[in-house]
Design an enzyme around this catalytic site. Sequence first.
Site, PDB file in Angstrom:
ATOM      1  N   ALA A  25      -9.309  22.105 -13.603  1.00  0.00           N
ATOM      2  CA  ALA A  25      -9.593  23.011 -12.482  1.00  0.00           C
ATOM      3  C   ALA A  25      -8.553  24.134 -12.419  1.00  0.00           C
ATOM      4  O   ALA A  25      -8.909  25.314 -12.250  1.00  0.00           O
ATOM      5  CB  ALA A  25      -9.604  22.223 -11.176  1.00  0.00           C
ATOM      6  N   GLY A 107       7.994  11.726  -6.018  1.00  0.00           N
ATOM      7  CA  GLY A 107       9.172  12.129  -6.799  1.00  0.00           C
ATOM      8  C   GLY A 107       8.951  13.481  -7.475  1.00  0.00           C
ATOM      9  O   GLY A 107       9.853  14.329  -7.518  1.00  0.00           O
ATOM     10  N   ASP A 131      -1.128   5.875  -5.282  1.00  0.00           N
ATOM     11  CA  ASP A 131      -0.570   5.188  -4.103  1.00  0.00           C
ATOM     12  C   ASP A 131      -1.088   5.731  -2.769  1.00  0.00           C
ATOM     13  O   ASP A 131      -0.958   5.067  -1.744  1.00  0.00           O
ATOM     14  CB  ASP A 131       0.966   5.296  -4.095  1.00  0.00           C
ATOM     15  CG  ASP A 131       1.590   4.702  -5.341  1.00  0.00           C
ATOM     16  OD1 ASP A 131       0.978   3.807  -5.932  1.00  0.00           O
ATOM     17  OD2 ASP A 131       2.688   5.152  -5.734  1.00  0.00           O
ATOM     18  N   GLY A 189     -13.639  -8.097   0.691  1.00  0.00           N
ATOM     19  CA  GLY A 189     -13.823  -9.230   1.598  1.00  0.00           C
ATOM     20  C   GLY A 189     -12.737 -10.277   1.434  1.00  0.00           C
ATOM     21  O   GLY A 189     -13.001 -11.483   1.576  1.00  0.00           O
ATOM     22  N   LYS A 215      -9.378 -24.233   7.109  1.00  0.00           N
ATOM     23  CA  LYS A 215     -10.226 -25.083   7.955  1.00  0.00           C
ATOM     24  C   LYS A 215     -11.689 -24.721   7.755  1.00  0.00           C
ATOM     25  O   LYS A 215     -12.559 -25.563   7.722  1.00  0.00           O
ATOM     26  CB  LYS A 215      -9.845 -24.915   9.427  1.00  0.00           C
ATOM     27  CG  LYS A 215      -8.552 -25.651   9.748  1.00  0.00           C
ATOM     28  CD  LYS A 215      -8.287 -25.639  11.247  1.00  0.00           C
ATOM     29  CE  LYS A 215      -6.857 -26.097  11.498  1.00  0.00           C
ATOM     30  NZ  LYS A 215      -6.174 -25.263  12.457  1.00  0.00           N
ATOM     31  N   GLU A 226       2.770  -4.825  -3.959  1.00  0.00           N
ATOM     32  CA  GLU A 226       3.912  -5.071  -4.856  1.00  0.00           C
ATOM     33  C   GLU A 226       5.226  -4.878  -4.096  1.00  0.00           C
ATOM     34  O   GLU A 226       5.313  -4.052  -3.180  1.00  0.00           O
ATOM     35  CB  GLU A 226       3.865  -4.113  -6.048  1.00  0.00           C
ATOM     36  CG  GLU A 226       4.060  -2.661  -5.669  1.00  0.00           C
ATOM     37  CD  GLU A 226       4.079  -1.736  -6.870  1.00  0.00           C
ATOM     38  OE1 GLU A 226       4.168  -2.202  -8.006  1.00  0.00           O
ATOM     39  OE2 GLU A 226       4.002  -0.506  -6.649  1.00  0.00           O
ATOM     40  N   HIS A 255      -0.822  -2.494 -14.696  1.00  0.00           N
ATOM     41  CA  HIS A 255      -1.208  -1.114 -15.028  1.00  0.00           C
ATOM     42  C   HIS A 255      -2.686  -0.911 -15.292  1.00  0.00           C
ATOM     43  O   HIS A 255      -3.114   0.237 -15.414  1.00  0.00           O
ATOM     44  CB  HIS A 255      -0.368  -0.621 -16.209  1.00  0.00           C
ATOM     45  CG  HIS A 255       1.047  -0.323 -15.800  1.00  0.00           C
ATOM     46  ND1 HIS A 255       1.994  -1.308 -15.712  1.00  0.00           N
ATOM     47  CD2 HIS A 255       1.641   0.826 -15.402  1.00  0.00           C
ATOM     48  CE1 HIS A 255       3.138  -0.769 -15.291  1.00  0.00           C
ATOM     49  NE2 HIS A 255       2.956   0.519 -15.091  1.00  0.00           N
TER      50      HIS A 255
HETATM   51  O1  F6P Z   1       3.363   5.596  -8.245  1.00  0.00           O
HETATM   52  C1  F6P Z   1       2.395   5.011  -9.038  1.00  0.00           C
HETATM   53  C2  F6P Z   1       2.807   3.632  -9.481  1.00  0.00           C
HETATM   54  O2  F6P Z   1       1.756   3.049 -10.228  1.00  0.00           O
HETATM   55  C3  F6P Z   1       3.229   2.688  -8.349  1.00  0.00           C
HETATM   56  O3  F6P Z   1       2.153   2.126  -7.664  1.00  0.00           O
HETATM   57  C4  F6P Z   1       4.066   1.687  -9.104  1.00  0.00           C
HETATM   58  O4  F6P Z   1       5.018   1.112  -8.253  1.00  0.00           O
HETATM   59  C5  F6P Z   1       4.737   2.530 -10.165  1.00  0.00           C
HETATM   60  O5  F6P Z   1       3.947   3.702 -10.309  1.00  0.00           O
HETATM   61  C6  F6P Z   1       4.905   1.860 -11.498  1.00  0.00           C
HETATM   62  O6  F6P Z   1       5.557   2.738 -12.343  1.00  0.00           O
HETATM   63  P1  F6P Z   1       5.726   2.545 -13.906  1.00  0.00           P
HETATM   64  O7  F6P Z   1       4.402   2.812 -14.569  1.00  0.00           O
HETATM   65  O8  F6P Z   1       6.758   3.536 -14.289  1.00  0.00           O
HETATM   66  O9  F6P Z   1       6.140   1.118 -14.116  1.00  0.00           O
END
Ligand code: F6P
Length: 325
Positions: A25, A107, A131, A189, A215, A226, A255
């Site tokens: 894009a 970042g 995220d 769910g 129960k 995480e 991943h």
């Molecule tokens: O920010 C994306 C993300 O997948 C996060 O959910 C996870 O904590 C982090 O990157 C993992 O990073 P890397 O691929 O460098 O291990």
Amino acid sequence: MAKIRCIGVLTSGGDAPGMNAAIRAVTRSGICNGFKVKGIYRGYDGLIKGEVKNFTTEDVSNIIQTGGTLLRTARSKEFETPAGRKRAYETLQREAIDALIVIGGNGSLTGAMLFAEEYDFPCIGLPGTIDNDLYGTDSTIGYDTTLNTITECIDKIRDTATSHERIFFVEVMGRDAGFLAQNSAIAAGAEAAIIPEDSTGSDQLIQFMERGIRKSKKSCIVIVSESPKCGAMHYANRVRKEYPNFDVRVSILGHLQRGGSPSARDRILASRVGAAAVQALVQGQRNVMVGVRNNEIVYVPFIDAISKRKPLDPQLIRVLDELSI
Ligand code: F6P
């Protein structure tokens, strides 16, 4: 303000499905609006090293449907230093790039903001992260695809959970945000989600066990955000110790959550914000992240996008609780 003739585009941080749609894009919209476009490879590391290529519309053909990033990506340590940013600026001058569009997460946009301030250089950010933790946009590029991927995985895990009558703790990504955990739990769910935002101070696992989940149900699935200390393994071990008669398993999705073809929703979001980033430069905007809120394009100052906490709707916690009885 100096006239912008050439735009550089890069992806940085964790890859996210839809980044390629965003690169496409930016490139096509840039060319349509009379700019030259250059692709910068390997994020800020590539910017420092001068890994730059002229982009034509053909360079971004056939990528809207692909995951990952054609430009590759990196988490650059060097760009965090003033010396690294100086080298990055030298590359931009050498390549006659007048503005930068950065596709990435928290970042990456922090890096863009620092750089823009230090060198008075026009930078525009696109929210590219699974995220969904950037303030000012309802969704980030990659979030919807990942949510769907996780939901599909939980559906499969459910087969084993039901057949063996087990408790499964499924760990999902999200850094320190619980959007993926909370919403995948609702979509699949699941019986509970343990998320960083639930800051009631009480023990989320005890709450869950005390609701007497076993129960009425013979199996259940708990989604866990995480966390270096309190991930799925931590909760599974506690349950094994405190409730030894339960058959407990852990699944850390890892991943696989970040890969795959982007959903239509992510492709559309990436296309919209990519084109809007070029418009932002045409209008003379700089140092903003482009987002979509209530279906409208918005320009969010970098400082807000990266430092304000995006709230998770507290209603969602109640919805999950009510629906998982
Ligand atoms: O920010 C994306 C993300 O997948 C996060 O959910 C996870 O904590 C982090 O990157 C993992 O990073 P890397 O691929 O460098 O291990």
